[in-house]
Design an enzyme around this catalytic site. Structure first.
Site: not given
Ligand SMILES: *[C@@H]1O[C@H](CO)[C@@H](O)[C@H](O)[C@H]1NC(C)=O
Ligand SMILES: *[C@@H]1O[C@H](CO)[C@@H](O)[C@H](O)[C@H]1NC(C)=O
Ligand SMILES: *[C@@H]1O[C@H](CO)[C@@H](O)[C@H](O)[C@H]1NC(C)=O
Ligand SMILES: *[C@@H]1O[C@H](CO)[C@@H](O)[C@H](O)[C@H]1NC(C)=O
Ligand SMILES: *[C@@H]1O[C@H](CO)[C@@H](O)[C@H](O)[C@H]1NC(C)=O
Length: 392
Positions: A139-140
């Site tokens: 998750v970025c």
């Protein structure tokens, strides 16, 4: 998005007992660059990957150096697997079944993975697992911005390890912490010339963050969606293999595409094993986009458009036309800080400020990368998020 909801609810469940305390958000950071202080854990060393070598030999230098950190990391994954399914059965299954998968991967990926297993002494199945792993749990935040002179700047936080074991004592994610020593900068060369540069985890051969100097910059963010999820990966294991692994596509595009347009076409049109967001920057005004992908096709293209006042595009892990999950809104704070920075003042330095503001910076953030295409520049920094800090 369904998977992310479950993952986050599970994560909430695993951390609530340790009562993380607000504020989850803070005022936009200033003067964080050059990186220093408690959110900066260290620099990243450079290694050359020689594409003229046989694939099984390319990673020898990186793996020789990082072997003990890689073994520690794999042991942590084993411990998690054992906690999940006691008696070592899960890892037994991985050791028996996943080695077969190495032979099904397209060239040169199978041979590279085998080479990593040989040099590190880690069983082949576990190296394969490690390589599948990132495809499904990142998750970025990624952002491409254009300054008022037409320079393109691309930044990203790589957040990894959601739900991978919460260490209640340290208030940290076990796998995220173990990954930090594995972060490396890579200079991929052919004929002794740089083809592209990337930041990656040692032992992982797909690409999540890279630059083709003077041409384009590319990052990949995970897209959680009901229209694919991990079905494609299961299909691959079962023998239906017409899609491409997402991070193998980004690697192949960095290696082989020779312009922003060519990269964009390949990222938009190649069939994938799972949905993804590709965030691509070019070398000319207006060349910055988010490609929202389903497994089959490109669902949406959002480009920089100065005429509309859109001087940057920013992606976390939600379709840009939908609201983020209220428990996981990194987009609004990141955009707020981009807006406060203004186009006139956007630089690598101010981009680092945005990426250093909680919760854009959170307990999952392993590294921050800043890239400037015109100078062929890629810099990465290992991060920490001291308490109080959002777990994601
Ligand atoms: C977590 O705590 C242990 C000891 O309890 C320590 O050895 C380790 O370095 C800590 N990890 C981090 C990331 O602070
Ligand atoms: C590769 O390039 C570097 C400088 O870019 C040079 O110092 C080195 O001698 C070159 N190596 C070979 C084998 O050509
Ligand atoms: C931008 O990329 C194109 C395509 O690769 C190349 O022809 C051009 O020279 C590049 N422009 C700059 C300013 O580097
Ligand atoms: C940032 O600015 C854009 C463009 O003006 C606007 O659409 C967006 O709502 C703003 N977002 C925030 C969080 O301030
Ligand atoms: C932009 O940078 C200039 C010079 O550093 C500074 O004076 C100004 O306050 C900045 N503007 C914003 C909106 O941060």
């Amino acid at each position: 998005m369904g998977h992310l909801v479950y993952l986050i609810l599970a994560a909430v469940f695993s951390v609530t007992s340790t009562q993380f305390i607000p504020p989850y958000t803070e005022d936009c950071r200033k003067d964080m660059y050059p990186p220093n202080g408690p959110t900066f854990k260290g620099g990243v060393s450079w290694y050359t990957v020689d594409l003229d070598l046989h694939p099984s030999k390319r990673w020898a230098a990186v793996i020789t150096d990082k072997k003990s950190d890689l073994v520690t990391m794999i042991q942590a994954i084993r411990d998690l697997a054992d906690a999940f399914v006691p008696s070592g059965r899960l890892i037994e299954l991985v050791d028996i079944t996943l080695p077969l998968m190495a032979d099904t991967l397209p060239k040169p990926f199978g041979d590279e993975i085998k080479g990593i297993s040989t040099v590190s002494g880690i069983p082949l199945g576990e190296v394969v697992l490690f390589n599948i792993f990132y495809e499904v749990f990142t998750v970025c935040t990624s952002v491409v911005a254009e300054d008022n002179k037409g320079n393109l700047i691309h930044g990203r936080n790589l957040d990894f390890g959601l739900f991978m074991g919460w260490d209640a004592k340290n208030k940290s994610w076990i796998i995220s912490e173990k990954l930090k020593p594995l972060v490396v900068n890579l200079d991929f060369k052919r004929n002794n010339q740089t083809v592209f540069k990337a930041t990656n985890f040692a032992g992982y051969i797909g690409m999540l963050t890279g630059i083709k100097p003077q041409m384009f910059t590319l990052t990949m963010n995970e897209r959680f969606s009901l229209d694919g999820g991990y079905v494609g990966i299961l299909e691959w294991i079962l023998g239906k293999r017409d899609g491409m692994w997402m991070s193998f596509l980004t690697r192949s595009v960095l290696e082989n595409a020779n312009s922003y347009e060519e990269a964009k076409t390949r990222l938009a049109q190649t069939k994938l094993l799972a949905p993804a967001y590709f965030i691509l920057g070019g070398n000319q005004t207006g060349q910055g986009c988010i490609i929202t992908r389903s497994r089959e096709l490109s669902l949406d293209l959002l480009e920089i458009d100065l005429k509309l006042g859109r001087w940057y595009v920013l992606e976390t892990n939600y379709d840009h036309w939908e609201e983020p999950l209220f428990l996981d809104d990194r987009r609004t704070p990141a955009m707020k800080c981009m807006n406060q920075t203004t186009q006139k003042n956007i630089t690598l330095e101010t981009m680092y400020n945005v990426l250093s503001t909680k919760p854009v910076l959170n307990k999952l953030t392993t590294y921050t990368t800043l890239m400037q295409v015109s100078e062929g520049k890629l810099e990465s920094y290992i991060r920490d998020c001291p308490n109080p800090c959002m777990p994601w």
